[in-house]
Scaffold this active site. Structure first.
Site, short mmCIF file in Angstrom:
data_model
loop_
_atom_site.label_atom_id
_atom_site.label_comp_id
_atom_site.label_asym_id
_atom_site.label_seq_id
_atom_site.Cartn_x
_atom_site.Cartn_y
_atom_site.Cartn_z
N CYS A 101 0.85 -1.18 0.00
CA CYS A 101 0.00 0.00 0.00
C CYS A 101 0.89 1.23 0.00
O CYS A 101 1.65 1.44 0.94
CB CYS A 101 -0.91 0.01 1.22
SG CYS A 101 -1.92 1.51 1.31
N ASN B 166 0.93 -8.63 -0.53
CA ASN B 166 -0.15 -9.51 -0.09
C ASN B 166 0.39 -10.89 0.20
O ASN B 166 1.44 -11.28 -0.28
CB ASN B 166 -1.21 -9.65 -1.20
CG ASN B 166 -1.87 -8.35 -1.56
OD1 ASN B 166 -1.67 -7.84 -2.65
ND2 ASN B 166 -2.63 -7.81 -0.65
#
Lengths: 329, 329
Positions: free
Chosen positions: A247, A256
């Site tokens: 992010c 992720n």
């Protein structure tokens, strides 16, 4: 445990969450190839794009084309992320089956990420609900609306987010019409016991609408957190091929959970993901071709499948011949 | 879960399992510094050396000196690994409190690793038991004897090891006088459900003697497997600082579970390891100094502790002020 071959849905989000944190833009052609490869490996749910201004995220400028390609697969559930009503309008027009609208439970993160407070995001979410309902009333197939609660497990800007805030925003999202509540560990701070606590907390206010979890692997706990979520009844998880992702507004956040490693764990535990590990591993080649020099992560890709892994997947009873070790006779 | 502040013992095994797979030999002085740093961080159980022929493992040639230094700490429990009776004799003379004798449940691995069948290793184990008992009768403080069952969760040479073999060898090890049964995922093939099954299987034959688990992180499941072991009552785990380690006879095997990441997970869940994370992270400097260029692994070392992690450790009740989010009023 008796849930052998119970279904677990793995949503590939690398084309959205992964690519938005890679500086280079993957060409539309390579995104199509990635979707093809993931589909061929058995992935049936993908978050393939976000509808954000191209000047903010040029990586997502081709969202319409990418979605159009994904929609050529009849049984592929195609998701787009939208930050606002305009994005939702574009996603509806593109024809996706699911729309994720993120709502940060951390005010600091929300302001940094979308320049809105969580309350303003709830209001915006309600207008997206209205848009979808109006389209549905006008004959458009009903799109599933997901409230993607972010920074649920901690925020790099504000620190721990009080449980009361998480519950209040989850409740507000349900009241604003969320079909699904998804919980995101945007900053990679989730820890196992906390994951169980927060799932139970949100389930109290969201019930069965709490459906999916989104972990990052920043501190190596992505799979341990997944395990706890499985034990708390969650059967849907986001992941990125080769662990792409992060992010940009959460400093220190890394990719992720790796799709291959996640599917390996689920497979080893007897869950049915419908995904072929060999095919999934092979699909990494698309990323290597499309993003030369970009680091591709993953334990399984490096170590390979254990010998006789197929046999081991058959479960205790069938994989254990009653061979007394001859060496001990 | 009500086991907040329940004790979990983390045994640092990097000085043995880690260093034996590093081609270069760490100097005795650096090993002393490592022990000092680990002790300063709160580690109170260390496997610091093995007694194997120096021509096979020159990294362990200074076992006596290293153990002598470790024993200068009164409350440090010092363990040595021994492959045979001669090694056990040397370990006894060195004055360790615990001796680990490995017994592979895979015949193929056992032959490759120590050129003995598992049955021959059980016989050798029984002679070590006798040696310790005789020494104890002669007034030497009783040394704890650990059967370190290896390749329990799979073998890169022979594939899956039948559960019946694991149970039979665990039973034989208890009969041969093991004080403790430890289970080792030598080849990094353990998966969560299997870990739970095998713990229960071995507990049936070993009862409370089944005490400790040794995971490698080859396929990213080291912490997920640890989580399952915790849920099955295990409260003692091996780990290596910076994830050093591996097994030279298990191709593809990678390092032990990373001590810092393990302690972070345990800490986050409210377990008391007695280990200070900041001190542990700082102790990596010894490895960087001693083994320049050697890869040091670890998620926490890269990402750092989450903001307000100390606060998050205080548990749900105390860390959650009843602040309704003002944004939603």
């Amino acid at each position: 445990m008796s849930d052998t071959q119970e279904r677990v849905v793995v949503t590939e989000v690398g084309m959205r969450d992964g690519l938005q944190s890679v500086a280079r833009t993957m060409s539309t052609e390579f995104k199509r190839r990635w979707i093809d490869a993931a589909y061929a490996a058995g992935v049936r749910q993908m978050e393939v794009a976000s509808f954000v201004p191209a000047k903010l995220l040029p990586q997502m400028a081709d969202a319409d084309d990418v979605i159009a390609h994904a929609l050529t697969y009849d049984d592929l559930i195609v998701t787009a992320l939208v930050p606002n009503l305009k994005g939702a309008q574009r996603a509806l027009e593109a024809g996706v089956q699911r729309i994720v609208a993120p709502i940060s439970v951390s005010a600091a993160h929300s302001l940094a990420n979308v320049r809105k407070t969580p309350a303003e995001m709830i209001d915006a979410f309600a207008t997206i609900r209205e848009l979808i309902d109006n389209a549905s009333n006008a004959g458009v197939r009903r799109v599933e609306l997901i409230a993607g609660l972010s920074t649920v497990f901690g925020c790099t800007l504000q620190g721990a987010v009080p449980y009361a805030d998480i519950a209040a925003i989850a409740r507000a999202a349900v009241q604003a019409g969320a079909d699904v509540i998804a919980l995101g560990d945007t900053t990679g701070e989730a820890t196992p016991r906390q994951v169980g606590e927060i799932i139970e907390l949100v389930r109290e206010v969201a019930g069965d609408r709490l459906r999916s979890l989104h972990f990052h692997d920043t501190r190596g706990l992505g799979l341990a957190n997944t395990l706890i979520a499985l034990q708390h009844g969650i059967r849907e998880f986001d992941a990125s091929l080769a662990g792409l992702g992060g992010c940009p507004h959460a400093p220190g956040a890394t990719g992720n959970v790796n799709t291959e490693d996640l599917v390996f764990m689920l497979d080893s535990m007897g869950y049915d993901t419908g995904i072929d590990l060999a095919g999934l591993l092979a699909s990494r080649a698309v990323l290597a071709d499309a993003l030369p020099g970009e680091p591709l992560y993953g334990y399984l890709a490096r170590a390979g499948l254990p010998k006789q892994f197929g046999a081991a997947r058959q479960g205790f009873a069938s994989r254990q011949p009653s061979s007394e070790p001859q060496v001990l006779q």
